[in-house]
Design an enzyme around this catalytic site. Structure first.
Site, PDB file in Angstrom:
ATOM      1  CG  HIS A   1      35.389  -5.285 -12.010  1.00  0.00           C
ATOM      2  ND1 HIS A   1      35.538  -6.635 -12.238  1.00  0.00           N
ATOM      3  CD2 HIS A   1      36.117  -4.666 -12.958  1.00  0.00           C
ATOM      4  CE1 HIS A   1      36.305  -6.814 -13.296  1.00  0.00           C
ATOM      5  NE2 HIS A   1      36.684  -5.625 -13.749  1.00  0.00           N
TER       6      HIS A   1
ATOM      7  CG  ASP B   1      29.153  -5.983  -2.866  1.00  0.00           C
ATOM      8  OD1 ASP B   1      30.013  -5.486  -3.623  1.00  0.00           O
ATOM      9  OD2 ASP B   1      29.327  -6.144  -1.644  1.00  0.00           O
TER      10      ASP B   1
ATOM     11  CD  GLU C   1      35.294  -1.071 -13.601  1.00  0.00           C
ATOM     12  OE1 GLU C   1      34.524  -1.517 -14.464  1.00  0.00           O
ATOM     13  OE2 GLU C   1      36.497  -0.842 -13.816  1.00  0.00           O
TER      14      GLU C   1
ATOM     15  CG  ASP D   1      40.208  -0.013 -16.452  1.00  0.00           C
ATOM     16  OD1 ASP D   1      39.832   0.738 -15.523  1.00  0.00           O
ATOM     17  OD2 ASP D   1      40.185   0.343 -17.646  1.00  0.00           O
TER      18      ASP D   1
HETATM   19  O1  9MR Z   1      31.338   4.361 -17.260  1.00  0.00           O
HETATM   20  C1  9MR Z   1      31.379   3.888 -18.588  1.00  0.00           C
HETATM   21  C2  9MR Z   1      29.972   3.678 -19.080  1.00  0.00           C
HETATM   22  O2  9MR Z   1      29.262   4.897 -19.099  1.00  0.00           O
HETATM   23  C3  9MR Z   1      30.013   3.046 -20.459  1.00  0.00           C
HETATM   24  O3  9MR Z   1      28.694   2.736 -20.844  1.00  0.00           O
HETATM   25  C4  9MR Z   1      30.877   1.791 -20.435  1.00  0.00           C
HETATM   26  C5  9MR Z   1      31.004   1.144 -21.795  1.00  0.00           C
HETATM   27  O4  9MR Z   1      31.668   1.967 -22.688  1.00  0.00           O
HETATM   28  O5  9MR Z   1      32.173   2.093 -19.962  1.00  0.00           O
HETATM   29  C6  9MR Z   1      32.192   2.620 -18.673  1.00  0.00           C
HETATM   30  O6  9MR Z   1      33.483   2.946 -18.346  1.00  0.00           O
HETATM   31  C7  9MR Z   1      34.413   1.936 -18.078  1.00  0.00           C
HETATM   32  C8  9MR Z   1      35.585   2.183 -18.974  1.00  0.00           C
HETATM   33  O7  9MR Z   1      35.219   1.957 -20.302  1.00  0.00           O
HETATM   34  C9  9MR Z   1      36.814   1.371 -18.601  1.00  0.00           C
HETATM   35  N1  9MR Z   1      37.134   1.547 -17.206  1.00  0.00           N
HETATM   36  C10 9MR Z   1      36.040   1.217 -16.333  1.00  0.00           C
HETATM   37  C11 9MR Z   1      34.835   2.067 -16.630  1.00  0.00           C
HETATM   38  C12 9MR Z   1      33.681   1.759 -15.677  1.00  0.00           C
HETATM   39  O8  9MR Z   1      33.118   0.529 -15.874  1.00  0.00           O
END
Ligand code: 9MR
Length: 747
Positions: free
Chosen positions: A670, A718, A727, A343
């Site tokens: 992702h 994947d 991601e 993102d």
């Molecule tokens: O890595 C994060 C994970 O531990 C959490 O459970 C999740 C939900 O809050 O969010 C993950 O982080 C994401 C972040 O919120 C936005 N950018 C991408 C991150 C990886 O998926």
């Protein structure tokens, strides 16, 4: 006009007919069509188009003239609203489509027709002139009466003609059975074992007794042999497995294979050079994550792109960012930093732990018995700052540090000295979308105690590491760290709102005790001051058992203090106990590793793999590696080395989770800009990018459609749509960089 029925739709119809004809059969929900007039027999209602698109009937299909020169996919679209979706229900989304001339891409979605326009399912196939049929199954994550089926066609340079027919969204279909292709049943580290390191593999087999194995050179010559050790059913995968130990063979070589039970493994090397590459590739990843600077194609062939979020249209830029309504009445220049993941958000909390792990990779090289700081030196990473006589890893981390400093609330404002939790888009955006093409409004979110302490910890650590290279920056960092520390003490309980997850992740946390401990530790290591020592010694975190099964991450940060107190020279009273707590934690991870037939130091409670489990495996390995740095005991070195095998292919899916490493590697992480899977003109992630890995909670609809009921290691796919299992992020790659650097040093 009659439908051009696809073979698949015809099959479905036959099957449905057969089912109704049977007097009794397995209970099954009725398949119900949600799309109205998907066959365009007499007209195009109730389909809508954006105002720049003209659509009409042509030979019983809907055809539309799509203008070139728009920016986003959704700038030119055809769709249908008022689609009802039921949470947990499985749908088959199918259609046929063509595009003339060839080479144009379609983004087909099922999502929300009103703000925030969430997408529940999306695909972006390339259209052909002759037309193709498409069919996908997914599970709706929500209940809504305001769903939408949308065909987005904007963003191209030239006009083209799009036609579609047989659009169907069938509810009540059985979820598709997904069988991953897991290749040969003998699982190895597909990259390399060290000549003087452990060498283990895992065999999936029904056999209950030991089986003979052979180690073969590329030429086919057998160079070692032995017998497998049966383990019965492995909890992490549900498979019946044996393990293979060929560590006695220590000769260098390339293209070796293990042959057992009629199966030949993927080839691998016995050599250290791959880890020297991985050390650098995993760190080079950060340059291509940079915000606020153009990425040079010369430095990263295939990855050049325009600067993101500097204020050039359609970006709204990060130069003058307001708060969310009601949060503050100033704006901040928060340009720079790294994008968090796939993102375009930038989060202080996650930026902090990532920066710590990169700085600690460097700091370890200064103090550990096997550390080699020269390997991370100036010129090692081919970044714009290479040649400035500062170690490149410090230059790279500074890109983020400068951003973290900008997130601090200015003096004179309410909550001065604290740090804003994050800055990101007002709404989530679709894929693909280059950083420079993001049209969303950017906003600062409220300051939090956790973010403030992330800033205090990393700025304090920076102060000691940059001092030899830039005294002014070191002093500025320390001053900011002290200010942040005081602000956090004054506001110890301002936590992030767990529901603040629109347009960016929430990074929620309800307890800042561990962040206080981490920040105090870094401030103490840099200054030696009594106030910080007192905080450390009085903190319940100091003596707590912090090395649990999931290890440490952005929300559990105590280890980022404890490991450094154990390894960075200091005079903390009772330091021996600190060091002992690390070896004790490492012993526990070693026990886990030995009981796992796949040999990883990770066994989450209930076999529930967490979001980003791959980096948890790595961070647990970091604890083991640190125990080696502390004691020099070979069992820790061996355990840390063996942990890498899981990431690089010795796992249930037989995949290397690092892009560009191994015969079968994760490459569709992702991401909005490494979106090759959606747009052939965009690249895959760069070499050395880690995928998040198995996540038992499979929060994204794509994974839910494919992986329902998955066991542990199998909760991964994947595919670019699977943001909860696949991601890439700055914090996960930091764990990879730290371990790759450790392994490269063991030669
Ligand atoms: O890595 C994060 C994970 O531990 C959490 O459970 C999740 C939900 O809050 O969010 C993950 O982080 C994401 C972040 O919120 C936005 N950018 C991408 C991150 C990886 O998926």
């Amino acid at each position: 006009m009659k439908r051009r029925r696809t073979a698949l739709l015809a099959m479905t119809a036959l099957l449905a007919a057969a089912l109704t004809a049977l007097p009794s059969g397995p209970a099954q929900a009725d398949e119900v069509e949600q799309v109205e007039n998907g066959t365009f027999d007499t007209g195009t209602a109730p389909w809508w188009t954006t105002s720049n698109v003209t659509a009409g009937l042509s030979e019983g299909a809907l055809c539309a003239d799509i203008p070139g020169g728009t920016t986003n996919r959704w700038d030119a679209a055809v769709g249908q609203n008022d689609i009802a979706l039921v949470k947990g229900e499985s749908y088959r989304f199918s259609f046929s489509a063509s595009g003339t001339p060839a080479g144009n891409a379609l983004r087909a979605i099922v999502g929300l027709s009103v703000a925030p326009y969430d997408t529940y399912f999306e695909v972006s196939p390339q259209l052909s002139v002759s037309g193709d049929s498409y069919s996908y199954t997914f599970t709706s994550p929500v209940d809504t009466a305001q769903g939408q089926v949308g065909f987005q066609l904007g963003g191209g340079a030239e006009d083209f003609r799009f036609c579609m027919d047989d659009v169907s969204l069938l509810g009540g279909v059985p979820p598709e059975k997904y069988e991953p292709d897991t290749g040969p049943r003998v699982r190895v580290n597909q990259v390399a074992y060290l000549p003087a390191g452990p060498k283990n593999a895992t065999l999936v087999t029904d056999a209950t007794g030991p089986l003979p194995w052979q180690l073969k050179k590329e030429s086919g010559t057998v160079v070692a042999h032995g017998r497998t050790v049966p383990h019965g059913t492995d909890v992490s995968s549900g498979q019946n497995v044996h393990s293979i130990d060929f560590g006695a063979y220590r000769k260098r070589g390339t293209g070796l294979t293990l042959v057992v039970d009629g199966e030949t493994s993927h080839p691998f090397d016995i050599d250290a050079s791959a880890y020297e590459r991985l050390r650098l590739d995993s760190l080079k990843y950060y340059y291509t994550q940079r915000s606020g600077i153009a990425i040079s194609d010369e430095l990263r062939p295939g990855y050049g792109r325009a600067a993101g979020h500097v204020g050039a249209a359609p970006n709204q830029g990060d130069k003058d960012v307001p708060c969310r309504p009601g949060v503050c009445d100033y704006t901040l220049d928060v340009t720079g930093g790294w994008y968090d993941a796939g993102d375009h958000g930038k989060y202080v909390v996650n930026g902090g732990i990532s920066t710590w792990e990169l700085l600690s990779t460097y700091e370890r090289s200064l103090y550990a018995r096997t550390g080699r700081p020269g390997k991370l030196g100036d010129g090692s990473l081919a970044i714009p700052e290479s040649g400035n006589k500062v170690p490149d890893v410090l230059d790279e981390a500074r890109w983020e540090l400068e951003f973290l400093l900008k997130m601090q609330v200015p003096q004179g404002q309410p909550l001065a000295g604290m740090a804003h939790h994050k800055i990101h888009d007002e709404q989530w955006t679709g894929l693909p979308l280059l950083p420079s093409a993001d049209p969303q409004k950017r906003q600062l979110h409220p300051p939090t105690t956790e973010a403030t302490l992330n800033l205090a910890a990393t700025a304090a650590q920076a102060a000691r590491l940059y001092r030899p290279y830039d005294r002014a920056f070191a002093a500025k960092s320390l001053a900011a760290a002290r200010t942040a520390w005081k602000a956090a003490l004054a506001h110890p309980d301002i936590h992030p709102d767990p529901s603040d997850g629109i347009g960016g992740g929430a990074y929620p946390d309800t307890d800042a005790t561990d962040e206080f401990y981490w920040a105090a530790a870094q401030l103490y290591l840099t200054t030696g001051e009594k106030a910080f020592q007192d905080h450390i010694l009085a903190s319940p975190v100091h003596t707590a058992d912090i090395f649990g099964p999931l290890g440490f991450d952005w929300s559990r940060t105590a280890a980022a203090g404890r490991l450094d107190l154990a390894t960075v020279p200091n005079r903390l009273p009772g330091r021996d106990k600190v060091r002992h707590s690390v070896t004790k934690g490492a012993d526990r991870y070693l026990t886990t590793l030995r009981t796992q037939p796949y040999g990883m130091p990770y066994a989450p409670d209930g076999n529930l793999y967490d979001w980003g489990s791959n980096h948890q495996v790595l961070n647990n390995a970091v604890v083991i590696a640190t125990a080696y740095d502390i004691t020099g005991a070979s069992k820790y070195r061996e355990g840390a080395l063996q942990s890498m095998d899981y990431l690089l292919g010795r796992n249930a899916l037989n995949i290397s989770y690092v892009t560009g490493y191994g015969d079968v590697d994760a490459r569709n992480q992702h991401s909005r800009w490494y979106a090759h899977q959606l747009d052939a003109d965009l690249p895959n992630p760069p070499r050395g990018t880690l995928a998040g890995g198995p996540n038992s909670s499979i929060q994204d609809p794509y994974a839910q459609g494919k992986l329902q009921g998955c066991v542990g290691q199998f909760c991964y796919i994947d595919d670019i749509q699977s943001w909860s299992t696949n991601e890439h992020t700055i914090n996960w790659n930091a764990a990879l960089a730290r371990m790759a650097s450790f392994v490269a040093d063991q030669t």
